[in-house]
Scaffold this active site. Sequence first.
Site, PDB file in Angstrom:
ATOM      1  N   TYR A   1      -4.656 -57.563 -55.479  1.00  0.00           N
ATOM      2  CA  TYR A   1      -3.948 -57.638 -54.207  1.00  0.00           C
ATOM      3  C   TYR A   1      -4.599 -56.747 -53.148  1.00  0.00           C
ATOM      4  CZ  TYR A   1      -0.045 -60.131 -56.366  1.00  0.00           C
ATOM      5  OH  TYR A   1       0.746 -61.056 -56.998  1.00  0.00           O
TER       6      TYR A   1
ATOM      7  N   ILE B   1      -8.064 -63.465 -63.463  1.00  0.00           N
ATOM      8  CA  ILE B   1      -7.754 -62.936 -62.140  1.00  0.00           C
ATOM      9  C   ILE B   1      -6.512 -63.626 -61.602  1.00  0.00           C
ATOM     10  CG2 ILE B   1      -8.511 -62.785 -59.731  1.00  0.00           C
ATOM     11  CD1 ILE B   1     -10.035 -60.882 -61.527  1.00  0.00           C
ATOM     12  N   LYS B   2      -5.551 -62.813 -61.166  1.00  0.00           N
ATOM     13  CA  LYS B   2      -4.354 -63.344 -60.509  1.00  0.00           C
ATOM     14  C   LYS B   2      -4.449 -63.002 -59.021  1.00  0.00           C
ATOM     15  CE  LYS B   2       0.139 -63.514 -59.171  1.00  0.00           C
ATOM     16  NZ  LYS B   2       0.773 -62.972 -57.950  1.00  0.00           N
ATOM     17  N   GLN B   3      -4.320 -64.029 -58.187  1.00  0.00           N
ATOM     18  CA  GLN B   3      -4.469 -63.838 -56.751  1.00  0.00           C
ATOM     19  C   GLN B   3      -3.500 -64.738 -55.987  1.00  0.00           C
ATOM     20  OE1 GLN B   3      -4.922 -62.160 -53.996  1.00  0.00           O
ATOM     21  NE2 GLN B   3      -7.028 -61.641 -54.634  1.00  0.00           N
TER      22      GLN B   3
END
Length: 351
Positions: free
Chosen positions: A203, A238-240
């Site tokens: 983030y 990856i979390k976006q």
Amino acid sequence: MSVDRIAEILGGEADALLGHKCSTVGKGQLAVPGPDFVDRAMAGSDRPVAVLRNIQTMFDHGRLGGTGYLSILPVDQGIEHSAGASFAPNPIYFDPENIVKLGLEGGCNAVASTVGVLGATCRKYAHKIPFIAKINHNELLSYPNTYDQKMFGSVRQAFEMGAVGVGATIYYGSEESPRQIEEISEAFQMAHELGMFTVLWCYLRNSGFKKDGVNYQTAADLTGQANHLGVTIQADVIKQKQPTCNGGFEAIDVGKTHPLVYEKLSSDNPIDLTRYQVVNCYMGKAPLVNSGGPSGENDLQQVVKAAVVNKRAGGAGMITGRKAFQRPFEEGVKILNAVQDVYLTEEIGLA
């Protein structure tokens, strides 16, 4: 769910999303999701055998098992947004067991939650659905509020409760980001040594990233760079947030980029903007999962749109929380299943 039903849900955006042809980075250059993804994209890395086994376990679980796509239920908002703000719309989720039950009934690949939630349920459920233990959080009860990810648990705790992976957040762009990068880099190294894969919430957090009414914290170029920083410390997934704009480097005069990022590697189409995020995940070798966003009035349309954009961009799935658990249980299951149906619909392919 048929492609016609998906088009119906998308409404006026159906043609722009389902018919889009990407002319930026070709899909042939990407490590695309598929049943053999771990073999193709990860087996040649330095990841220990146990890490590969555990990430394959996640890929093989739930309704999307064997497809190379992921549907993950994340519930750590009780800390990030306060338990009342998160669970008052549906108080059953004050009970950690119902969080895990929603992931199970919703056909998810994994449940990502706090060490408290997973520790309270692990003996009954850790062998039934893969656990991802989120080890740091932003606590908002301090006054005045500060925005900093602090460790709430340890990698060792995650390992001992049977988690197959650990998750963490870094607020790139914040004053605290240098410490967070060092802290999480060390934690991820230990997780790999213990055989767990790693998931990083990449983030952006800085009030200076908002300018002239535009929130560049979700700009494709800046979130893409955040993703690239994430894979650099060996995040396996990856979390976006999906991009809502572009041009962050130019607008806020931070760092350096190249004109071709805007001229050839992206466009105004949300699929192309999200593809640039995938490109920054080592051309998709680190799977990109996007978030479903907060709960609202058009949750079904929003999650289906987000899933279509992610899939057609080359992403690996969705991590859908509030849109599911702030609804009655059965409605939450339907929301999760609708997301999964997009990835199960063969007619919807990479752009």
